[in-house]
Design a protein around this motif. Structure first.
Motif, short mmCIF file in Angstrom:
data_model
loop_
_atom_site.label_atom_id
_atom_site.label_comp_id
_atom_site.label_asym_id
_atom_site.label_seq_id
_atom_site.Cartn_x
_atom_site.Cartn_y
_atom_site.Cartn_z
N TRP A 72 -18.91 -3.57 -2.07
CA TRP A 72 -18.47 -4.69 -2.89
C TRP A 72 -19.58 -5.20 -3.81
O TRP A 72 -19.40 -6.19 -4.50
CB TRP A 72 -17.96 -5.85 -2.02
CG TRP A 72 -16.61 -5.62 -1.41
CD1 TRP A 72 -16.23 -4.55 -0.65
CD2 TRP A 72 -15.47 -6.47 -1.50
NE1 TRP A 72 -14.93 -4.70 -0.24
CE2 TRP A 72 -14.43 -5.86 -0.75
CE3 TRP A 72 -15.22 -7.69 -2.12
CZ2 TRP A 72 -13.17 -6.43 -0.61
CZ3 TRP A 72 -13.95 -8.27 -1.98
CH2 TRP A 72 -12.95 -7.64 -1.25
N TRP A 81 -13.55 1.56 0.44
CA TRP A 81 -13.60 0.44 1.39
C TRP A 81 -12.25 0.26 2.08
O TRP A 81 -12.20 0.01 3.29
CB TRP A 81 -13.99 -0.84 0.66
CG TRP A 81 -14.07 -2.03 1.56
CD1 TRP A 81 -15.14 -2.42 2.33
CD2 TRP A 81 -13.04 -2.99 1.82
NE1 TRP A 81 -14.84 -3.56 3.03
CE2 TRP A 81 -13.56 -3.94 2.74
CE3 TRP A 81 -11.74 -3.15 1.36
CZ2 TRP A 81 -12.82 -5.00 3.21
CZ3 TRP A 81 -10.99 -4.23 1.82
CH2 TRP A 81 -11.52 -5.14 2.74
N LEU A 82 -11.16 0.37 1.33
CA LEU A 82 -9.83 0.22 1.92
C LEU A 82 -9.57 1.31 2.96
O LEU A 82 -9.00 1.05 4.03
CB LEU A 82 -8.76 0.25 0.83
CG LEU A 82 -8.70 -0.98 -0.08
CD1 LEU A 82 -7.75 -0.74 -1.24
CD2 LEU A 82 -8.26 -2.21 0.71
N TRP A 139 -11.36 -4.33 -8.65
CA TRP A 139 -10.33 -3.33 -8.96
C TRP A 139 -10.10 -3.25 -10.47
O TRP A 139 -10.06 -2.17 -11.05
CB TRP A 139 -9.04 -3.68 -8.24
CG TRP A 139 -7.93 -2.70 -8.51
CD1 TRP A 139 -6.92 -2.81 -9.44
CD2 TRP A 139 -7.74 -1.43 -7.87
NE1 TRP A 139 -6.11 -1.71 -9.41
CE2 TRP A 139 -6.59 -0.84 -8.46
CE3 TRP A 139 -8.41 -0.74 -6.87
CZ2 TRP A 139 -6.12 0.41 -8.07
CZ3 TRP A 139 -7.93 0.49 -6.47
CH2 TRP A 139 -6.80 1.05 -7.08
N SER A 159 -11.48 0.51 5.93
CA SER A 159 -10.89 -0.66 6.59
C SER A 159 -9.71 -0.24 7.47
O SER A 159 -9.54 -0.74 8.58
CB SER A 159 -10.43 -1.68 5.55
OG SER A 159 -11.53 -2.19 4.84
N VAL A 160 -8.88 0.66 6.95
CA VAL A 160 -7.73 1.12 7.73
C VAL A 160 -8.20 1.79 9.02
O VAL A 160 -7.68 1.52 10.11
CB VAL A 160 -6.87 2.10 6.90
CG1 VAL A 160 -5.81 2.77 7.78
CG2 VAL A 160 -6.20 1.36 5.75
N ALA A 217 -8.64 -9.35 7.76
CA ALA A 217 -7.62 -8.30 7.81
C ALA A 217 -7.19 -7.99 9.24
O ALA A 217 -6.06 -7.57 9.47
CB ALA A 217 -8.13 -7.04 7.13
N ILE A 221 -13.78 0.30 -4.03
CA ILE A 221 -12.76 -0.47 -3.32
C ILE A 221 -11.80 0.47 -2.59
O ILE A 221 -11.38 0.20 -1.46
CB ILE A 221 -11.99 -1.37 -4.31
CG1 ILE A 221 -12.89 -2.52 -4.76
CG2 ILE A 221 -10.72 -1.92 -3.67
CD1 ILE A 221 -13.35 -3.44 -3.65
N VAL A 222 -11.44 1.59 -3.22
CA VAL A 222 -10.56 2.57 -2.56
C VAL A 222 -11.22 3.07 -1.28
O VAL A 222 -10.57 3.14 -0.22
CB VAL A 222 -10.25 3.75 -3.51
CG1 VAL A 222 -9.54 4.87 -2.76
CG2 VAL A 222 -9.40 3.28 -4.68
N LEU A 272 -11.63 -9.10 -4.76
CA LEU A 272 -11.06 -7.75 -4.66
C LEU A 272 -10.37 -7.37 -5.96
O LEU A 272 -10.54 -6.26 -6.49
CB LEU A 272 -10.07 -7.70 -3.50
CG LEU A 272 -9.32 -6.37 -3.29
CD1 LEU A 272 -10.30 -5.26 -2.94
CD2 LEU A 272 -8.28 -6.52 -2.20
N SER A 305 -16.53 -8.98 1.21
CA SER A 305 -16.13 -7.82 2.01
C SER A 305 -16.08 -8.18 3.49
O SER A 305 -15.13 -7.80 4.20
CB SER A 305 -17.11 -6.67 1.77
OG SER A 305 -16.92 -5.64 2.71
#
Length: 272
Positions: free
Chosen positions: A228, A181-182, A168, A185-186, A242, A178-179, A164, A235
């Protein structure tokens, strides 16, 4: 691979994990790695050590040659990458594990020497380490942990963390991926936890049925994996981890904040 020994070097298997492939330059023959603490957070390593595993080294060699290196250059790069030489200008905090994750893994352990070598391979400039690839350096880190006896899930989670960071730091579209993906993910974690709770406790769920929401949330893990790139497997591990690591880390972080507030209160009232 080429030897880096000298007439006064005495290589001994690392006593923490003798079958790991790590060899320490220790005149006593015990395979001990000495460190000196130089401030609250940093240490200086006293011993030269190296990593020797034919299978792992040949895998690195194959990937470097496929990437365009000539074989002699690739062998020299691997020799440099697998050897840690202490210097006054390379202090370390051992493994850079965030404080709120220390319940999961300490900054030292069977992964210690792998982390020290990895830190040397990852510089401030992208892909400027001995292997010429931060992605390959991350993979090398994972393989060194494997032969050192770090359990499967733990080493893959630790690999996903450094992967990760690699994406980044690379910047550009990799950072934006990545942003995205985050963000996914949330949403996915919230949907997974919420729908699972609705199923378990028979509560109403605002979107469709909780069962379908749960399935869709799990599928998002695989849909988002290509963000990723070649490290898509990281990922998957990061997404699954997570689900239980983030809530635990949040509770740990809250406890740390409470502790800091109490320490501040004690200082304010004059307690020493």
């Amino acid at each position: 691979m080429g030897e880096t020994t000298s007439s006064v070097t005495r290589w001994a298997p690392w006593r923490v994990a003798p079958a790991s492939g790590f060899e320490v330059d220790d005149p006593t023959g015990r395979g001990s790695v000495g460190v000196v603490q130089i401030n609250e957070r940093q240490f200086v390593v006293l011993n030269t050590f190296r990593y020797s595993d034919e299978v792992v080294e040949n895998d690195l060699l194959t990937k470097l040659v496929r990437g365009g290196m000539e074989e002699p250059e690739a062998r020299a790069a691997i020799d440099k990458a697998r050897t840690f030489v202490p210097r006054e200008d390379n202090p370390t905090d051992l493994a850079s594990v965030p404080r709120f994750m220390r319940w999961f893994e300490d900054s030292y352990g069977r992964h210690s020497l792998a982390a020290l070598i990895h830190d040397e391979l990852i510089t401030d400039t992208v892909n400027s380490g001995a292997l010429g690839s931060d992605t390959l350096s991350d993979r090398f880190f994972r393989e060194m942990m494997r032969t050192s006896g770090v359990p499967w899930l733990k080493r893959w989670i630790m690999w996903s963390a450094v992967a990760l960071r690699t994406r980044w730091v690379a910047g550009g579209y990799r950072r934006w991926s990545i942003v995205l993906w985050l963000l996914l993910s949330v949403v996915g974690i919230a949907a997974t936890v919420g729908s699972a709770g609705a199923l378990l406790f028979d509560r109403p769920w605002p979107v469709s049925s909780p069962g379908w929401s749960f399935v869709v949330a799990l599928l998002m893990i695989f849909v988002a994996a290509p963000l990723w790139g070649r490290q898509w497997a990281a990922s998957l591990i990061a997404a699954v981890g997570a689900l239980w690591l983030v809530p635990a880390a949040a509770v740990t972080s809250l406890a740390w904040v409470v502790y800091r507030v109490l320490e501040w209160t004690a200082r304010t009232v004059g307690l020493r």
